[in-house]
Design an enzyme around this catalytic site. Structure first.
Site, PDB file in Angstrom:
ATOM      1  N   ASP A 122       3.552   2.412   7.971  1.00  0.00           N
ATOM      2  CA  ASP A 122       2.263   1.742   7.728  1.00  0.00           C
ATOM      3  C   ASP A 122       2.442   0.426   6.970  1.00  0.00           C
ATOM      4  O   ASP A 122       2.233   0.361   5.756  1.00  0.00           O
ATOM      5  CB  ASP A 122       1.293   2.655   6.971  1.00  0.00           C
ATOM      6  CG  ASP A 122       0.868   3.861   7.792  1.00  0.00           C
ATOM      7  OD1 ASP A 122       1.081   3.842   9.023  1.00  0.00           O
ATOM      8  OD2 ASP A 122       0.345   4.820   7.214  1.00  0.00           O
ATOM      9  N   ASP A 126       0.846  -1.206   0.000  1.00  0.00           N
ATOM     10  CA  ASP A 126       0.000   0.000   0.000  1.00  0.00           C
ATOM     11  C   ASP A 126       0.873   1.243   0.000  1.00  0.00           C
ATOM     12  O   ASP A 126       0.535   2.259   0.597  1.00  0.00           O
ATOM     13  CB  ASP A 126      -0.921  -0.013   1.230  1.00  0.00           C
ATOM     14  CG  ASP A 126      -2.033   1.027   1.149  1.00  0.00           C
ATOM     15  OD1 ASP A 126      -2.512   1.305   0.033  1.00  0.00           O
ATOM     16  OD2 ASP A 126      -2.407   1.570   2.206  1.00  0.00           O
TER      17      ASP A 126
END
Length: 280
Positions: free
Chosen positions: A185, A168
């Site tokens: 993340d 991502d």
């Protein structure tokens, strides 16, 4: 500030001393600035599945290891215990990836502890010592864009050599620290060798870098680092120091990575247009 309920157990255990402020709230977690002795760190508090906008898609969780066969069966059946085990596996995936990537020399926040759904890690700082901004909040000169793009392509190579694809990666989960970009993340990180969707995710990750930095240095839009590095990885020829050209010529009979890149670009453009229509 008053400590949120999720952080009170860490204070009780002596893992943190105080909560300074909320840093950000995202699709999967809320991050707080905390104090540990003389150090300033951050605590990432994962949201429950019912509160997250980012879903644990099968593409990401494919081939993830769990503690035992009982957990695997429960997760497959979707029982209450299985859902709890799935949450734990989702959260620990980021912890595992951070330790694995830090050991491989990838620029990620240093992890310190993981306790009851809270990840305690380094606070990535800018030149003034404050919290580093995300790339999407920064305007770059063409020279800066080329330099940071090159650095992040190299980080993607190191990640791939460590067997990890971010899954991502974009300008929204890369921080610009005082000494360069830092990737954050990672709960959706996938195993490069064990997940059949890894090639598509890598091409999308590297394509996002090309797309973002291409706004400031348009010549980057013509590069094809994603297909180049995956082709080398697939043939066992990629190392952390492998020089890349940004050009790619597919081998005869190989998967058409260029066509896959075009599909990814089309999907990104469609999503951008949809968000524009919705007023996001």
């Amino acid at each position: 500030m008053k400590a949120p309920a999720r952080l009170q157990p860490l204070i009780d255990e002596g893992l943190i001393d105080s909560v300074v402020r909320q840093l950000m709230s995202g699709k999967e977690a809320t991050v707080y600035v905390v104090r540990v002795g003389e150090d300033t760190r951050c605590a990432k508090v994962y949201k429950a599945a019912t509160q997250r906008s980012f879903r644990q898609a099968v593409d990401y969780t494919e081939n993830r290891k769990v503690k035992n066969s009982r957990q695997a069966r429960a997760m497959a059946k979707g029982t209450r215990y299985g859902r709890q085990a799935q949450e734990e596996a989702w959260q620990s995936a980021e912890v595992d990836a951070l330790y694995r990537l830090a050991a491989a020399g990838v620029r990620v926040p240093v992890p310190y502890n993981f306790h009851d759904g809270v990840l305690l890690m380094e606070l990535v700082a800018d030149a003034e010592g404050g919290a580093a901004p995300r790339l999407n909040d920064v305007v770059f000169t063409p020279e800066e864009a080329r330099r940071h793009h090159a650095a992040l392509v190299q980080q993607a190579v190191r990640m791939l050599c460590a067997g990890v694809v971010h899954g991502d990666l974009s300008e929204f989960n890369i921080l610009l620290a005082a000494d360069g970009p830092v990737i954050i993340d990672l709960p959706q990180a996938v195993d490069a060798a064990g997940n059949r969707h890894a090639p598509r995710m890598l091409l999308r990750d590297v394509g996002n870098l090309r797309h973002f930095f291409g706004r400031f240095a348009p010549e980057l839009r013509a590069t094809e680092y994603g297909p180049e590095m995956w082709s080398l990885y697939e043939r066992g020829l990629l190392t952390a120091d492998t020089p890349l050209s940004g050009r790619f010529e597919p081998l005869q009979g190989a998967v058409d990575l260029r066509a896959l890149m075009r599909e990814i670009d089309d999907a990104r453009d469609e999503e951008a247009a949809r968000q524009l229509r919705m007023g996001f």
